[in-house]
Scaffold this motif. Sequence first.
Motif, short mmCIF file in Angstrom:
data_model
loop_
_atom_site.label_atom_id
_atom_site.label_comp_id
_atom_site.label_asym_id
_atom_site.label_seq_id
_atom_site.Cartn_x
_atom_site.Cartn_y
_atom_site.Cartn_z
N SER A 185 30.73 -58.02 26.02
CA SER A 185 30.33 -58.32 27.40
C SER A 185 29.05 -57.57 27.74
CB SER A 185 31.41 -57.91 28.39
OG SER A 185 32.62 -58.57 28.11
N ASP A 186 29.15 -56.23 27.74
CA ASP A 186 27.96 -55.46 28.10
C ASP A 186 27.69 -54.34 27.10
OD1 ASP A 186 29.99 -53.74 28.73
OD2 ASP A 186 29.76 -53.90 30.89
N LEU A 187 28.23 -54.46 25.93
CA LEU A 187 28.06 -53.50 24.83
C LEU A 187 28.67 -52.13 25.13
CD1 LEU A 187 24.45 -54.36 23.54
CD2 LEU A 187 26.62 -55.41 22.93
N THR A 188 27.97 -51.35 25.96
CA THR A 188 28.49 -50.01 26.27
C THR A 188 28.08 -49.65 27.70
OG1 THR A 188 26.46 -49.10 25.35
CG2 THR A 188 28.39 -48.98 23.94
N SER A 189 28.56 -48.50 28.17
CA SER A 189 28.07 -47.97 29.44
C SER A 189 26.99 -46.92 29.15
CB SER A 189 29.22 -47.36 30.24
OG SER A 189 30.12 -48.39 30.61
N ASN A 190 26.22 -46.61 30.17
CA ASN A 190 25.04 -45.74 30.03
C ASN A 190 25.40 -44.33 29.53
OD1 ASN A 190 22.97 -43.92 30.82
ND2 ASN A 190 22.21 -45.43 32.27
N SER A 191 24.95 -43.99 28.32
CA SER A 191 25.34 -42.71 27.71
C SER A 191 24.76 -41.50 28.45
CB SER A 191 24.84 -42.62 26.27
OG SER A 191 25.32 -43.67 25.53
N LEU A 192 23.51 -41.62 28.86
CA LEU A 192 22.86 -40.50 29.54
C LEU A 192 23.64 -40.14 30.81
CD1 LEU A 192 20.57 -38.55 30.25
CD2 LEU A 192 19.26 -40.50 31.11
N ILE A 193 23.98 -41.17 31.58
CA ILE A 193 24.69 -40.91 32.83
C ILE A 193 26.10 -40.36 32.56
CG2 ILE A 193 25.76 -42.14 34.79
CD1 ILE A 193 22.76 -41.54 35.13
N GLN A 194 26.73 -40.87 31.53
CA GLN A 194 28.07 -40.35 31.20
C GLN A 194 28.01 -38.87 30.82
OE1 GLN A 194 30.77 -42.92 28.76
NE2 GLN A 194 28.92 -44.13 28.55
N ALA A 195 26.97 -38.54 30.04
CA ALA A 195 26.84 -37.14 29.61
C ALA A 195 26.53 -36.25 30.83
CB ALA A 195 25.74 -37.01 28.57
N ALA A 196 25.68 -36.76 31.73
CA ALA A 196 25.35 -35.98 32.93
C ALA A 196 26.59 -35.79 33.79
CB ALA A 196 24.24 -36.67 33.71
N LEU A 197 27.39 -36.83 33.87
CA LEU A 197 28.61 -36.76 34.67
C LEU A 197 29.59 -35.75 34.06
CD1 LEU A 197 30.06 -37.94 37.06
CD2 LEU A 197 30.69 -39.92 35.69
N HIS A 198 29.66 -35.77 32.75
CA HIS A 198 30.53 -34.79 32.07
C HIS A 198 30.06 -33.37 32.37
CE1 HIS A 198 31.25 -32.14 28.55
NE2 HIS A 198 32.47 -32.39 28.97
N GLU A 199 28.75 -33.18 32.31
CA GLU A 199 28.17 -31.86 32.61
C GLU A 199 28.48 -31.47 34.06
OE1 GLU A 199 26.84 -29.82 30.62
OE2 GLU A 199 25.73 -28.42 31.90
N PHE A 200 28.40 -32.44 34.93
CA PHE A 200 28.68 -32.23 36.35
C PHE A 200 30.13 -31.74 36.54
CE2 PHE A 200 29.61 -33.75 40.68
CZ PHE A 200 28.48 -33.37 41.36
N CYS A 201 31.04 -32.33 35.78
CA CYS A 201 32.44 -31.89 35.86
C CYS A 201 32.59 -30.51 35.21
CB CYS A 201 33.37 -32.88 35.14
SG CYS A 201 33.37 -34.53 35.86
N ARG A 202 31.97 -30.34 34.04
CA ARG A 202 32.12 -29.10 33.26
C ARG A 202 31.59 -27.89 34.04
NH1 ARG A 202 29.78 -25.82 29.80
NH2 ARG A 202 27.73 -26.65 30.34
N GLU A 203 30.49 -28.10 34.76
CA GLU A 203 29.89 -27.00 35.54
C GLU A 203 30.70 -26.66 36.79
OE1 GLU A 203 27.38 -24.92 35.60
OE2 GLU A 203 26.58 -25.39 33.62
N GLY A 204 31.70 -27.50 37.09
CA GLY A 204 32.52 -27.25 38.28
C GLY A 204 31.97 -27.90 39.54
N TYR A 205 30.84 -28.61 39.42
CA TYR A 205 30.26 -29.27 40.60
C TYR A 205 31.20 -30.34 41.16
CZ TYR A 205 25.69 -27.32 39.23
OH TYR A 205 24.65 -26.49 38.90
N TYR A 206 31.89 -31.02 40.24
CA TYR A 206 32.75 -32.13 40.70
C TYR A 206 33.87 -31.60 41.60
CZ TYR A 206 35.71 -36.25 40.72
OH TYR A 206 36.47 -37.32 41.13
N ASN A 207 34.53 -30.53 41.15
CA ASN A 207 35.62 -29.95 41.96
C ASN A 207 35.13 -29.54 43.34
OD1 ASN A 207 37.68 -30.25 40.21
ND2 ASN A 207 37.45 -28.20 39.29
N LEU A 208 33.96 -28.89 43.33
CA LEU A 208 33.39 -28.44 44.61
C LEU A 208 33.09 -29.62 45.52
CD1 LEU A 208 30.85 -25.66 43.61
CD2 LEU A 208 32.92 -25.43 45.01
N HIS A 209 32.53 -30.67 44.89
CA HIS A 209 32.15 -31.85 45.65
C HIS A 209 33.39 -32.51 46.27
CE1 HIS A 209 30.07 -35.44 46.89
NE2 HIS A 209 30.94 -36.17 46.22
N VAL A 210 34.45 -32.64 45.48
CA VAL A 210 35.67 -33.30 46.00
C VAL A 210 36.19 -32.49 47.20
CG1 VAL A 210 38.07 -33.93 45.49
CG2 VAL A 210 36.29 -34.38 43.81
#
Length: 508
Positions: A362-387
């Motif tokens: 269908s669309d091959l894959t999802s955007n790797s750069l954004i996925q990696a940035a999102l993972h970093e965002f979670c790993r750094e704790g930004y996601y928890n703070l944001h929620v």
Amino acid sequence: MILLNLERNSQEPIFKQIYQQLKELMEDNTLKPGFRMPSTRALAERHGVNRSTVYKAYEELWAMGYLESRPGSYSTVRKRQKIATNGQKSKTGLISWGKLSSDAGQMLHQSYQKFKYKINDVSSDVINLASLELDPRLFPVQDFKRCINTVMAEQGAALLGYGERAGFKPLRKAIATRLRIHGISVNWEEILITNGSQNGIELLLKMLTVPGTPAAVEAPTYSNVLPLLRYYKTNIIEIPMKEDGMDLEYLQRVLENGSPKPAFVYTMPNFHNPTGISTDQAHREKLLSLCETYRVPILEDAFEEEMKYFGKVPLPIKSMDRRHLVIYLGTFSKVLFPGIRIGWIAAEKEIIQRLMAIKAFSDLTSNSLIQAALHEFCREGYYNLHVKRMHREYRKRMHTAITDLREHLGGFDKVSWTEPAGGYLIWLKLKDTNMDEAGLKQIFLQHGIILIPGTCFYSDAYSYPGSPSHVQEPSLHHFRISISTLNEKEIKQGISRLGSAIAKIYQQ
Ligand SMILES: Cc1ncc(COP(=O)(O)O)c(C=O)c1O
């Protein structure tokens, strides 16, 4: 004889000048199709330039389709189609795309035209109680930017390939870990990254349906799922929503009598779109056990799972799913930002592998750069703070919305609304109006607010000739109120305007 005017002091290389001038002579028909070109040696000698320079120009003319050449022979001018510059394009094309479009494609086009909110046409002081986008003022832009920079610096080229089919493994792991907070035990292989949950829903429809397959959905339901169900020509079975969620007795009758059985039951147990209703534990257990009895998968759309800011919302149905029946759809769109287009499906590994194959075509894959940035965002704790921040903000905002609805609409006994346990949505019910939905929508607009009319969330809004009709009492109307893009001040203003509009509707 061809005479070119070559300027040796020009910035433009000589071969380019030769190319350009010959091309112009061909385009204005001075050099006619079939004209035998001088040899590269002859033209070079005549103009005192290197033969290879002329050769380079000829090569470019060949590449651009102006010359025809046969090995060992002269080149001749070729009749070439003109480049279609914008000014030269005709107003009407040869093809009528509407006629050529499939019926299903046509239906999607019409649905989109019918329901797209022409927000840009509406004046800027109108308060938008229609959109379910998030408030961009709360986007953690700087933190996300830092994460993109970090992953680019650390992983660079590796993130610019297609990436893994099922998604960036560290992000799949992070999602599996996060889901434990919501009581769901899955491992990373049971997660497929999708381009938002809309993409996930479509992949599931591709996997589970053929034309005519019954598909059970709540009525009303998420409006963007209905045209898709129509596109795949499923037989939509609408299960009415009651005050405490989908009518399970109705569903049971459908499951008992249905032949064939529905391919799935699509449900939103939390902060249901459009009604805002969340089901209780007993309802979730009963739905699961019904679907287990009849072996019908549940598509649990958990689009606002993270927005349980008032607490007291039961765990997802997926958390009780011992027999691998529940396919859970998650998304970052309703808690972080939708523009990154990242969602996921959590389900048994075999389903994930099948969906991964469908996604690959269908669309091959999802955007790797954004996925990696999102993972970093979670790993750094930004996601928890944001929620946490989102919870603080929207707890206040929804509290304001409910308080003000009580204040401004409390006096109208024909008006009621749902009071959600989180999320962004409120379902407004207007009884005994003398107006139709279009008239009500107009009054709201005149009072400076837009809301989504209730009929958008029923299947017959997307019907085709001969499709079953959803019967509604003519004097009963619903509208969906969303507070997701508005701050407290805007919510207060919006609801005060809603109060005036309702007064006008009931002429008090
Ligand atoms: C109930 C529901 N499911 C799924 C989606 C799709 O969200 P996304 O594709 O951005 O993840 C939406 C978007 O509004 C929604 O309301």
